[in-house]
Design an enzyme around this catalytic site. Structure first.
Site, mmCIF file in Angstrom:
data_model
loop_
_atom_site.group_PDB
_atom_site.id
_atom_site.type_symbol
_atom_site.label_atom_id
_atom_site.label_comp_id
_atom_site.label_asym_id
_atom_site.label_seq_id
_atom_site.Cartn_x
_atom_site.Cartn_y
_atom_site.Cartn_z
ATOM 1 N N ASN A 46 0.821 -1.219 0.000
ATOM 2 C CA ASN A 46 0.000 0.000 0.000
ATOM 3 C C ASN A 46 0.856 1.271 0.000
ATOM 4 O O ASN A 46 0.328 2.364 0.133
ATOM 5 C CB ASN A 46 -0.897 0.044 1.241
ATOM 6 C CG ASN A 46 -1.861 -1.120 1.299
ATOM 7 O OD1 ASN A 46 -2.405 -1.536 0.281
ATOM 8 N ND2 ASN A 46 -2.067 -1.662 2.491
ATOM 9 N N HIS A 154 -14.514 -1.029 6.256
ATOM 10 C CA HIS A 154 -13.377 -1.765 6.836
ATOM 11 C C HIS A 154 -13.708 -2.386 8.207
ATOM 12 O O HIS A 154 -14.460 -1.816 8.992
ATOM 13 C CB HIS A 154 -12.212 -0.788 7.005
ATOM 14 C CG HIS A 154 -10.900 -1.439 7.257
ATOM 15 N ND1 HIS A 154 -10.345 -1.501 8.509
ATOM 16 C CD2 HIS A 154 -10.025 -2.039 6.419
ATOM 17 C CE1 HIS A 154 -9.173 -2.119 8.435
ATOM 18 N NE2 HIS A 154 -8.950 -2.449 7.168
ATOM 19 N N GLU A 195 -16.110 4.908 2.569
ATOM 20 C CA GLU A 195 -14.664 5.039 2.353
ATOM 21 C C GLU A 195 -14.393 5.827 1.077
ATOM 22 O O GLU A 195 -15.141 5.742 0.114
ATOM 23 C CB GLU A 195 -14.014 3.645 2.247
ATOM 24 C CG GLU A 195 -14.089 2.886 3.551
ATOM 25 C CD GLU A 195 -13.356 1.549 3.535
ATOM 26 O OE1 GLU A 195 -12.570 1.281 2.610
ATOM 27 O OE2 GLU A 195 -13.590 0.770 4.477
ATOM 28 N N SER A 199 -10.881 -0.655 0.070
ATOM 29 C CA SER A 199 -9.603 -1.354 0.122
ATOM 30 C C SER A 199 -9.570 -2.637 -0.690
ATOM 31 O O SER A 199 -8.511 -3.069 -1.124
ATOM 32 C CB SER A 199 -9.245 -1.655 1.575
ATOM 33 O OG SER A 199 -10.315 -2.297 2.239
ATOM 34 N N ASP A 231 -13.669 7.326 5.610
ATOM 35 C CA ASP A 231 -12.404 6.655 5.923
ATOM 36 C C ASP A 231 -11.531 6.783 4.673
ATOM 37 O O ASP A 231 -11.841 6.217 3.630
ATOM 38 C CB ASP A 231 -12.680 5.183 6.265
ATOM 39 C CG ASP A 231 -11.408 4.392 6.555
ATOM 40 O OD1 ASP A 231 -10.329 4.796 6.077
ATOM 41 O OD2 ASP A 231 -11.503 3.360 7.235
ATOM 42 N N HIS A 234 -7.111 4.655 2.088
ATOM 43 C CA HIS A 234 -6.486 4.411 0.783
ATOM 44 C C HIS A 234 -6.528 5.631 -0.127
ATOM 45 O O HIS A 234 -5.839 5.663 -1.142
ATOM 46 C CB HIS A 234 -7.163 3.225 0.084
ATOM 47 C CG HIS A 234 -6.894 1.938 0.787
ATOM 48 N ND1 HIS A 234 -5.790 1.173 0.549
ATOM 49 C CD2 HIS A 234 -7.574 1.315 1.782
ATOM 50 C CE1 HIS A 234 -5.794 0.121 1.346
ATOM 51 N NE2 HIS A 234 -6.875 0.181 2.103
ATOM 52 N N LYS A 266 -0.205 3.924 4.596
ATOM 53 C CA LYS A 266 -0.377 3.539 3.201
ATOM 54 C C LYS A 266 0.394 4.536 2.328
ATOM 55 O O LYS A 266 1.615 4.490 2.319
ATOM 56 C CB LYS A 266 -1.855 3.404 2.902
ATOM 57 C CG LYS A 266 -2.335 2.087 3.547
ATOM 58 C CD LYS A 266 -3.776 1.944 3.858
ATOM 59 C CE LYS A 266 -3.991 0.591 4.538
ATOM 60 N NZ LYS A 266 -5.157 0.567 5.419
HETATM 61 C C1 LIG Z 1 -5.707 -0.075 6.627
HETATM 62 C C2 LIG Z 1 -7.052 0.460 6.917
HETATM 63 C C3 LIG Z 1 -7.415 0.877 8.205
HETATM 64 C C4 LIG Z 1 -6.537 0.641 9.399
HETATM 65 O O1 LIG Z 1 -5.423 1.477 9.390
HETATM 66 P P1 LIG Z 1 -4.073 1.017 10.122
HETATM 67 O O2 LIG Z 1 -3.326 2.270 10.313
HETATM 68 O O3 LIG Z 1 -3.419 0.051 9.192
HETATM 69 O O4 LIG Z 1 -4.482 0.364 11.421
HETATM 70 C C5 LIG Z 1 -8.661 1.455 8.384
HETATM 71 N N1 LIG Z 1 -9.516 1.600 7.351
HETATM 72 C C6 LIG Z 1 -9.201 1.184 6.103
HETATM 73 C C7 LIG Z 1 -10.188 1.361 5.006
HETATM 74 C C8 LIG Z 1 -7.973 0.587 5.851
HETATM 75 O O5 LIG Z 1 -7.691 0.134 4.644
#
Ligand SMILES: *Cc1c(COP(=O)(O)O)cnc(C)c1O
Length: 426
Positions: A46, A154, A195, A199, A231, A234, A266
């Site tokens: 990522n 997520h 989101e 993801s 969120d 990504h 990421k």
């Molecule tokens: C990776 C991810 C998270 C969690 O983030 P981390 O910092 O890896 O704990 C939360 N939401 C989404 C959509 C993600 O892809």
């Protein structure tokens, strides 16, 4: 024997082709990962912009180490909060145009903290804690609060939502007809979440659609509209005119998004996460979020490195490479007729539909020097087991050509009907 389920669950998972195994790498640089003395082109990371290896980010990290040392030493509410953390929060407020921001050690923690802050912690109620007690009481009395989110939200958010006394409801992925109907049923103090980039599918959440549905909702609580949260794990660093995510898109009215959550692990190439929103929300979280108060802050050095990443995102050079690479991949894949999903993001899923077959395809690709992981249920819905290809800014045109050649070869061999029939998928 105690806890016999530990071993039996693992046995079952293995038989179903669902056992997760980790592979330690030796090095992971410039789009190439070295595992067990073998080199593979890395189509799994990522680190979309390659910033985890960028000289300016590493330099900032080293400077931060020299000034602040390697660890923060305590929770942010004790002495773990430095000027560098504050400066990172200020940077975030500026690029997102939000009044306040708060750092978390992970996105997982941040999503949970948001849910707990708005809807109370179910466990706190049972233990008669004074923390969040009003929010919990209010919600528990009439089950009035709702969390409405996309089906593909997520796991960290879903987990957080389930731990509150709010009613969790999910609409089918990006289905605005259903979402609009469900919005009408929401009662006071509700949250709607999606989101920026999903993801597993690599498509964008319909933020504008949700904002519109909230706006046109004519139910009685006109001055108690649900909050909209996104969120951006990504999307942050990848999406938008300036790279700072969905709020940067012309289609999205940033003022209608009340909470932005994003991560640094990421595209930003470091780790940790943030929540941005109103001053009251952030102040409330500083005072009540257990994930914040009872956890050691990420290091100030890391905050400094993340600030360097933000500066590089603003310059945009890596993002241009990334999008050129995605376009090249899509063009080559189209020539070969690869059955991709409709994604124009760095996340390019190729559905295989069976966990064992997905694993075999992934292994065959590895034999060709291509690291493309199989993502299996329950991470993705049943029968949508897939190869998840991730394109990054470090790939060269040759790398992408090699990927497309490898995928064509493996799919031709393993997706033929005879092979599929020989492998028992469930
Ligand atoms: C990776 C991810 C998270 C969690 O983030 P981390 O910092 O890896 O704990 C939360 N939401 C989404 C959509 C993600 O892809």
């Amino acid at each position: 024997m105690s806890f016999e389920f530990l071993a039996s669950t693992l046995r079952e998972r293995k038989q179903a082709g669902l056992l997760r195994q980790r592979t330690p790498f030796i090095s992971n640089k410039d789009g190439v990962v070295e595992i067990d003395g073998q080199h593979y082109l890395n189509f799994a990371s990522n680190d979309y912009l390659g910033l985890s290896q960028h000289e300016q980010v590493l330099q900032a990290y080293v400077e931060g180490l020299a000034v602040y040392g390697s660890g923060s030493g305590s929770s942010p509410v004790v002495t773990g909060y430095s000027g560098e953390h504050k400066a990172l929060e200020d940077d975030l407020c500026e690029v997102l145009n939000k009044p306040a921001a708060l750092l978390f050690s992970s996105g997982f923690a941040a999503n949970q903290a948001i849910c707990h802050a708005l809807f109370g912690d179910l466990n706190a109620r049972h233990r008669n804690s004074t923390v969040n007690v009003n929010a919990v009481k209010a919600a528990a009395q009439d089950h009035s609060s709702h969390i409405l989110c996309d089906k593909y939200m997520h796991a960290s958010f879903i987990q957080g939502a389930l731990e509150t006394s709010a009613k969790l409801r999910r609409y089918p992925h990006n289905n605005m007809t259903q979402a609009s109907k469900m919005i009408r049923d929401l009662t006071e103090d509700s949250l709607i979440a999606t989101e920026g980039l999903f993801s597993m599918d690599g498509d964008a959440g319909d933020i504008a659609g949700l904002a519109q549905a909230i706006k046109t909702d004519t139910r009685k609580h006109k001055n108690n509209r649900p909050w909209l949260m996104i969120d951006e794990a990504h999307a942050f660093g990848v999406v938008g005119k300036n790279g700072f995510g969905s709020l940067d898109l012309d289609s999205v009215n940033a003022d209608q998004v009340n909470i932005v959550m994003g991560t640094f692990g990421k595209a930003l190439g470091t780790s940790g996460a943030f929540v941005a929103g109103s001053k009251a929300l952030i102040e409330y979280m500083v005072n009540t979020s257990k994930h914040y108060v009872y956890s050691t802050a990420n290091s100030a050095a890391q905050a400094r490195a993340t600030r360097a990443s933000i500066a590089l995102v603003a310059q945009g050079e890596q993002r241009v490479h990334l999008h050129q690479n995605i376009e090249l991949f899509l063009a080559l894949a189209k020539e070969r007729g690869l059955p991709l999903m409709p994604s124009t993001s760095p996340i390019q899923p190729l559905i295989i539909g069976c966990p064992k077959l997905a694993l075999i395809c992934s292994q065959k690709l590895a034999e060709l020097g291509l690291w493309v992981p199989a993502i299996r249920t329950p991470t993705v819905p049943k029968n949508t087991d897939r190869l998840r290809i991730i394109i990054n800014a470090m790939h060269t045109p040759k790398d992408i050509q090699a990927l497309v050649d490898g995928l064509s070869l493996v799919l031709a061999e393993f997706l033929s009907n005879t092979t599929t029939r020989l492998i028992r998928c469930s």
